[in-house]
Design a protein around this motif. Sequence first.
Motif, mmCIF file in Angstrom:
data_model
loop_
_atom_site.group_PDB
_atom_site.id
_atom_site.type_symbol
_atom_site.label_atom_id
_atom_site.label_comp_id
_atom_site.label_asym_id
_atom_site.label_seq_id
_atom_site.Cartn_x
_atom_site.Cartn_y
_atom_site.Cartn_z
ATOM 1 N N SER B 103 0.838 -1.214 0.000
ATOM 2 C CA SER B 103 0.000 0.000 0.000
ATOM 3 C C SER B 103 0.867 1.256 0.000
ATOM 4 O O SER B 103 0.504 2.252 -0.623
ATOM 5 N N LEU B 107 0.702 4.432 -2.438
ATOM 6 C CA LEU B 107 0.381 5.767 -1.918
ATOM 7 C C LEU B 107 1.402 6.820 -2.342
ATOM 8 O O LEU B 107 1.043 7.873 -2.863
ATOM 9 N N PHE B 207 -5.014 0.152 2.558
ATOM 10 C CA PHE B 207 -5.272 0.686 1.209
ATOM 11 C C PHE B 207 -6.413 1.706 1.193
ATOM 12 O O PHE B 207 -6.503 2.521 0.277
ATOM 13 N N GLY B 209 -7.189 4.376 2.710
ATOM 14 C CA GLY B 209 -6.947 5.816 2.774
ATOM 15 C C GLY B 209 -6.217 6.385 1.570
ATOM 16 O O GLY B 209 -5.878 7.583 1.545
ATOM 17 N N ILE B 210 -5.956 5.556 0.584
ATOM 18 C CA ILE B 210 -5.225 6.051 -0.599
ATOM 19 C C ILE B 210 -6.237 6.642 -1.581
ATOM 20 O O ILE B 210 -7.055 5.925 -2.157
#
Lengths: 438, 414
Positions: B103, B107, B207, B209-210
């Motif tokens: 992740s 990001l 993942f 919050g991306i």
Amino acid sequence: MTNSFRATRPQAKTIESLALKNLCINNLRTGHPIFLGEPSSIGVVRVELFWPVGTKQQSTPYQASLAVDLLLSGDESHSEYDVIRYLDHLGATHSTETNLLGSSLVFRCAKKHVNDVANWVFKHVHASSYPTTEFENAVMIRRGSLERQQQTPKYWSSRIALESLYGKSHVLGAHGNLSDYQIIERGHLVDFKKQQLALNDIMLLVSGDYDQETVEHLEGLLNEFPSSGFKISFDPNDSNPSIEGPQEYNQTPLIVNHPMENTSQTSLQMVSHVVPKDQNERHRLTLLNLVLGGYFGSRLMQILREERGLTYGIGSYFRPAFQNYTWTISGELNSTHIKESIECIDEIFQSLKQNKINDEELYKIKQYYAGQFRSGFDGPFAMNSKVQHLIYRSLPNDYYNTILPNIWAVTAEEIMETANNYLHTTSFITVLSGDTTA
Amino acid sequence: MYSYNQFVLNNGLRVIHLEDKTRTTIVLNTLYNVGARDESADRTGFAHLFEHLMFSGSENVPVFDKEVEEAAGQNNAFTNNEITNYYLVMPNENVETAFWLESDRMLALNINEKSLSVQQGVVVEEFKQRCFNAPFGLLWHHVRSLVYKTSPYQWPTIGLNFHHVEEAKIEDVRSFYDLFYCPQNAIISVVGDITIEETKSLADKWFGGIVKSAPPNKNIYIPEPDQTERRFLETEDLSPNPAVFLVWRGPVFNDPKSLHLEMFSEVLGGSDVSPLQMELVKKQQLFNSSECFYLRGLGEGLFVLYGILNPDISHADGEKALYDIIQQVTDGGEDISSAYEGVKNRHVTNLLFEATQPMQLAQKLCYYANAGDIEQINHEPSIIEGIALADVMSTATATLKENNVSVIYYHPKK
């Protein structure tokens, strides 16, 4: 949503041990040893016929591997077409392998066909007489394949390195030539099979979706071939092959150049014969090799690839040499910087001899090793090669459960001491092949 | 039957989960819908170069591989013309590290001149190793430039030449990352001893919050007109023997007829006693090696048939023999019917075997989802069982013609 939590890495646990269930080799009523993997309901069965003979027993190049490869090539009443076609029809696949000390024929098929496939394979392995046409075709195909291999710098760097280290006549250094395919005769294969590849001599390894009925069926097929005793033919003298290479070896670093036209890289091979004193030293060597070139995070990969961009890949590994090893460093390198690369390898050697690896690197290699080691036992077919390894090295059945504690016990001092015992540029023969103009 | 689960995060990332309690490791596979076909013609090889840069660390992970290794895991990646695929294999107890690592580079990848420069050197060496130092190493350059004239399939993943790789700029890297490396353009699969609840929780945590604004790749490319003539190329390569390669364009992955050609290639050359081997290698001894396969891609299908010639056999004779053997097989007969049953049986056995290979499964789940029908993974055995030999032969006859073939004659380099 804040992403600040990302700055803290998740806590990774240490892989400390492996708890394997019973790993035992039984005997069928016929006396043949059999290893039965943990049954698994996957619908596919794998059966391996394993002979304790390999290239060590051959009297002429290619004899062993051709004799094994062509075990299903037909007999007096069936052509290769007949034999393979029936296996194809049942959706079965088969493969063969020959190494220094052992040979195998493996078949894999759906569970519902295993008895039919086994009947057919055992019958034709026994009857195989290497028909002339099939023999000549195999020689033609293999000759073509060798010709193509010989176009590559890597083939020559590897070959010349082993020839230089062990000598062209020693089993560890000998390589077949194109001309050997003109010498070998069908009769050589017939002789080899008669002496070495009888069904009386095999061990069986069965894994996947088998049951007791499958085992009894295989046993029935071997009724007329009582075991003659399965034993790896190992001569203690094999442990220390005499070195027939150039006399400079062991005095000054030996570099052999093999220039080739139409090449744009330099293929490097460095080889050294290593005789570990005991099992503990094997563990220390395993870890030292990891630091040197045994994984992506190794010194060779990190410095030559990730810092300098001089190669797509370089690594080191131990090639089995009877009970010992041929320590091999191998890579395809940017040819204009080859001197820099060799100096860099020497610097890595010196660094490992003069400085203890730090705690972080020591933990990383042990943890990496532990992870790969443990996952190597996953899956219904994984144990076959592990069992064969025990046999090749005459190791006890609980060997694998002892490895990780011993690995974790190795210290940085011991790794440095091992480097000082083994890691000398004068102990390695270096071969450069391809574009060697620089 | 695979009892997989799938769900979509709010940011558009698709997640597939398949539980397998027998394993000590968990595979986290990530497929990005971007490949060499998304490059511009003067920057070929870029998707693959970028794959290398994905290992250069990210905002919270200065050294990617170090973290993988300290968690006792392993990882790698591959790129082709259509996708870029990354995988991490972690011990069960350290699976969260895999989510963290994968992740974080989605990001905020650490893009810098130093890593670009080093990886350009590495990829140039890879180019030399694969293309200049191996027999027929430039095959895909020749094939693609002959078969494709307008579409971006005309260059191989490694790039048309290594100068394109050397000329890549840091701005190219940044814009490629921004455009394609976003959750809505990716699919992840998680295969191993992990529950759906845990998978959801970890996927959401790492993942979820991306958030990136680029739209998913629409996969619209300059089309390639039908090939209606024989094309021909004569070239030299690092090979001890001359060779003949024949290539045809065929149906794409989602067209059921693509499976027909895959099955046909198995009948023609998939065994030691297939017609290709028995007739042309062993009986007539025209070739010392001959093979065929069907490359079944999302936007292309290529049927490749070749033979490496024995001494004194001409290219023309070799080419004619390859057409003749196709004709012989498509004409059928009892032997072909029997061989076809074997091919179907072998396919089904191979699919059963595949269930024991978690990494293959994880990749296949992502691939099928990206192709638009993940359920194919469960329908595959019955689809194969249901394909009639007549349909296979009909598709082969319609596709493999002498007036739409691309032919390459190889000569040994002097």
